[in-house]
Design a protein around this motif. Structure first.
Motif, short mmCIF file in Angstrom:
data_model
loop_
_atom_site.label_atom_id
_atom_site.label_comp_id
_atom_site.label_asym_id
_atom_site.label_seq_id
_atom_site.Cartn_x
_atom_site.Cartn_y
_atom_site.Cartn_z
N ARG A 58 0.83 -1.22 0.00
CA ARG A 58 0.00 0.00 0.00
C ARG A 58 0.85 1.26 0.00
N ARG A 59 1.90 1.27 0.80
CA ARG A 59 2.71 2.47 0.95
C ARG A 59 3.61 2.72 -0.25
N TYR A 60 4.07 1.66 -0.88
CA TYR A 60 5.03 1.80 -1.97
C TYR A 60 4.56 1.01 -3.20
N MET B 18 -1.66 -9.20 -5.76
CA MET B 18 -2.66 -8.20 -5.39
C MET B 18 -2.62 -6.98 -6.30
N HIS B 19 -1.41 -6.65 -6.77
CA HIS B 19 -1.28 -5.45 -7.60
C HIS B 19 -2.02 -5.57 -8.94
N ARG B 20 -2.35 -6.80 -9.35
CA ARG B 20 -3.03 -6.99 -10.62
C ARG B 20 -4.52 -6.66 -10.55
N TRP B 21 -5.09 -6.71 -9.35
CA TRP B 21 -6.53 -6.49 -9.25
C TRP B 21 -6.93 -5.48 -8.18
N TYR B 22 -6.02 -5.11 -7.30
CA TYR B 22 -6.38 -4.21 -6.20
C TYR B 22 -6.78 -2.83 -6.72
N ASN B 23 -7.89 -2.32 -6.20
CA ASN B 23 -8.39 -0.99 -6.56
C ASN B 23 -8.31 -0.10 -5.32
N PRO B 24 -7.40 0.90 -5.31
CA PRO B 24 -7.26 1.75 -4.12
C PRO B 24 -8.48 2.58 -3.82
N LYS C 146 -11.48 1.37 -3.64
CA LYS C 146 -12.42 0.55 -2.89
C LYS C 146 -12.19 0.75 -1.39
N SER C 147 -13.14 0.26 -0.60
CA SER C 147 -13.09 0.53 0.84
C SER C 147 -12.03 -0.28 1.58
N ALA C 148 -11.83 -1.52 1.18
CA ALA C 148 -10.89 -2.39 1.90
C ALA C 148 -9.44 -2.01 1.59
N THR C 149 -8.63 -1.91 2.63
CA THR C 149 -7.21 -1.63 2.45
C THR C 149 -6.46 -2.94 2.19
N PRO C 150 -5.25 -2.87 1.63
CA PRO C 150 -4.47 -4.10 1.46
C PRO C 150 -4.26 -4.86 2.76
#
Length: 224
Positions: free
Chosen positions: A107-109, A175-181, A183-187
């Motif tokens: 999340r941070r980097y 996770m980087h392939r589908w994670y949407n920042p 959205k409500s849930a954090t990594p």
């Protein structure tokens, strides 16, 4: 979080550590991930960081050095970041902390993570590729050690440690392939959900058993 550079033997060099260096690597990673190596200049990196080119050159001699640190150094920085966040306590909770800390680093980097992941398989420099593989193995073996601790403590049943480690890392590494920042849930929250799924399973409590799969029956031959 303080970025840690390394010497040839992979030992962290605290004298060179600074949040500014990590900012440069993070912004450079974002640019490398979006514009590519050739499309990114030292001026682009300096502007993204809000610093002068002279200050950028104070930390890095050229763009290739920054790219090498993003491509290779991120693996060590991830290891140190996660290692320093493993608390004392039950082994299973150490594994949970490992997963959550890995997600926090992502999340941070995030852009540095993406650029490093892209470079992992595409960097033509064989020396850098070998070094990345060595550091990746170190990170993976650290997780395997935690899994073995949990087995030895009787917290989880005896499993193939290497296979379990790959399962956990695969859930995080992609996770980087589908994670949407947006959205409500954090990594970190997602990693916590993954931990619950891995250690508590998917089926409900009770006598339910997984279905038995019978082998296919051979077709009967008609009598002549």
């Amino acid at each position: 979080m303080v970025e840690l550079s390394t010497t040839k033997d992979g030992v962290a060099n605290q004298a060179e550590a600074s949040d500014r260096v990590l900012q440069i690597l993070s912004e450079a990673g974002r640019l490398f991930a979006t514009k590519g190596y050739d499309g990114t200049s030292m001026r682009d990196i300096a502007v993204a960081c809000g610093i002068s080119k002279s200050l950028l050159y104070h930390h890095f001699s050229n763009k290739d050095e920054i790219y090498a640190r993003v491509a290779v150094g991120s693996t060590l920085e991830l290891y140190l970041f996660v290692r320093d966040r493993i608390p004392d306590g039950p082994p299973s909770q150490k594994i949970r902390a490992f997963m959550v800390a890995t997600a926090e680093y992502f999340r941070r980097y995030r852009w540095a993570w993406i650029a490093s992941t892209t470079a992992f398989w595409n960097d033509p420099d064989r020396h850098r590729q070998k070094e990345r593989m060595t550091r990746r193995d170190r990170f993976e073996h650290f997780l395997r050690g935690l899994i073995q601790e949990a087995i030895d403590a009787g917290e989880i049943r005896k499993l193939d440690v290497a296979m379990t480690g790959r399962l956990i890392l695969s859930s995080l590494n992609w996770m980087h392939r589908w994670y949407n920042p947006n959205k409500s849930a954090t990594p970190e929250q997602i990693a916590d959900i993954f931990f619950d799924m891995v250690f508590n399973g998917l089926r409900t409590d009770g006598p339910a058993r997984p279905p038995t799969i019978e082998p296919p029956k051979s077709p009967r031959r008609k009598p002549r």
